[in-house]
Write a protein that holds these residues in place. Structure first.
Motif, short mmCIF file in Angstrom:
data_model
loop_
_atom_site.label_atom_id
_atom_site.label_comp_id
_atom_site.label_asym_id
_atom_site.label_seq_id
_atom_site.Cartn_x
_atom_site.Cartn_y
_atom_site.Cartn_z
N GLY A 70 27.04 -78.08 20.60
CA GLY A 70 28.33 -77.88 21.23
C GLY A 70 28.91 -79.17 21.75
N VAL A 71 30.23 -79.14 21.96
CA VAL A 71 30.94 -80.26 22.54
C VAL A 71 31.79 -79.70 23.68
N PRO A 72 31.30 -79.82 24.95
CA PRO A 72 32.07 -79.29 26.08
C PRO A 72 33.41 -80.00 26.21
N ALA A 73 34.42 -79.26 26.68
CA ALA A 73 35.74 -79.84 26.90
C ALA A 73 35.67 -80.86 28.03
N SER A 74 36.33 -81.99 27.85
CA SER A 74 36.33 -83.04 28.86
C SER A 74 37.30 -82.66 29.98
N ARG A 75 36.86 -82.80 31.24
CA ARG A 75 37.69 -82.43 32.39
C ARG A 75 38.42 -83.64 32.97
N GLN A 76 38.06 -84.82 32.54
CA GLN A 76 38.68 -86.01 33.12
C GLN A 76 39.56 -86.70 32.10
N ALA A 77 40.63 -87.32 32.57
CA ALA A 77 41.57 -87.99 31.69
C ALA A 77 41.01 -89.32 31.19
N ALA A 78 40.32 -90.05 32.06
CA ALA A 78 39.77 -91.35 31.67
C ALA A 78 38.49 -91.15 30.89
N VAL B 91 27.87 -84.31 24.76
CA VAL B 91 27.62 -83.53 23.55
C VAL B 91 26.25 -82.87 23.72
N ILE B 92 26.10 -81.65 23.26
CA ILE B 92 24.84 -80.92 23.36
C ILE B 92 24.17 -80.96 21.98
N LEU B 93 22.95 -81.48 21.94
CA LEU B 93 22.21 -81.61 20.68
C LEU B 93 20.98 -80.72 20.70
N ALA B 94 20.63 -80.18 19.54
CA ALA B 94 19.39 -79.42 19.37
C ALA B 94 18.36 -80.37 18.78
N VAL B 95 17.35 -80.72 19.59
CA VAL B 95 16.33 -81.69 19.18
C VAL B 95 14.96 -81.21 19.63
N PRO B 96 13.89 -81.76 19.07
CA PRO B 96 12.54 -81.45 19.56
C PRO B 96 12.38 -81.96 21.00
N LEU B 97 11.43 -81.41 21.72
CA LEU B 97 11.22 -81.74 23.12
C LEU B 97 10.97 -83.24 23.33
N GLU B 98 10.14 -83.84 22.50
CA GLU B 98 9.85 -85.28 22.65
C GLU B 98 11.11 -86.12 22.46
N THR B 99 11.93 -85.74 21.50
CA THR B 99 13.18 -86.48 21.28
C THR B 99 14.12 -86.29 22.45
N ALA B 100 14.14 -85.08 23.04
CA ALA B 100 14.98 -84.84 24.22
C ALA B 100 14.57 -85.74 25.37
N ARG B 101 13.29 -85.93 25.54
CA ARG B 101 12.80 -86.83 26.59
C ARG B 101 13.23 -88.28 26.31
N ALA B 102 13.13 -88.69 25.05
CA ALA B 102 13.54 -90.05 24.68
C ALA B 102 15.04 -90.24 24.89
#
Length: 163
Positions: free
Chosen positions: A122-130, A137-148
């Motif tokens: 997913g890509v959450p909507a940005s709330r700030q103008a700048a 961005v939300i990525l689906a990754v293995p746990l070790e990669t998420a830690r990295a």
């Protein structure tokens, strides 16, 4: 002059028709070959997309890891430095995440790949103008990669490339 009987040419009636038919066939074949040659050698032919073919085994780059089973994946929120790049992403896209030195000049170290073939959830909507702080961005990754990714996000600027 002696008398000669009239000459009888077999098929004389249709000879002209047959000759014209052969000539038309030859002309059509010549035009087809010319059209094919022009289509291949035209400048527009170079711009046309070619069908994707697998590179020869010796030309292949490093092997990409196979996609991990869905049960082993976690959702990892990642802040990408360039917000405009994140706007190009859609759920389901595959990306590589690259970490570079946090300094603007990039002199502190070289860029390194933190995650490969990560799926965008997913890509959450940005709330700030700048967009100086980047975009999430939300990525689906293995746990070790998420830690990295979490570690690299605190010390480096992150960028994505589409796979």
């Amino acid at each position: 002059m002696p008398f000669f009987p009239p000459l009888r040419v077999r098929g004389g009636k249709n000879a002209l028709r047959r000759a014209m038919r052969k000539r038309r066939r030859a002309l059509a074949a010549g035009l087809a070959v010319t059209a094919a040659a022009l289509a291949v050698s035209s400048p527009q032919a170079a711009e046309r997309p070619r069908p994707a073919t697998a590179p020869a085994p010796r030309e292949r780059g490093p092997a990409r890891p196979a996609p991990v089973a869905a049960a082993e994946l976690v959702s990892a929120p990642v802040r990408i430095a360039d917000a405009e790049t994140v706007r190009l992403l859609r759920p389901g896209d595959r990306v590589d995440v690259i970490a570079s030195a946090n300094s603007p000049s990039g002199a502190a170290g070289e860029a390194r790949v933190v995650a490969t073939n990560a799926r965008v959830k997913g890509v959450p909507a940005s709330r700030q103008a700048a967009s100086d702080t980047g975009a999430l961005v939300i990525l689906a990754v293995p746990l070790e990669t998420a830690r990295a990714l979490a570690g690299a996000g605190t010390t480096s600027r992150l960028a994505v490339t589409l796979c």
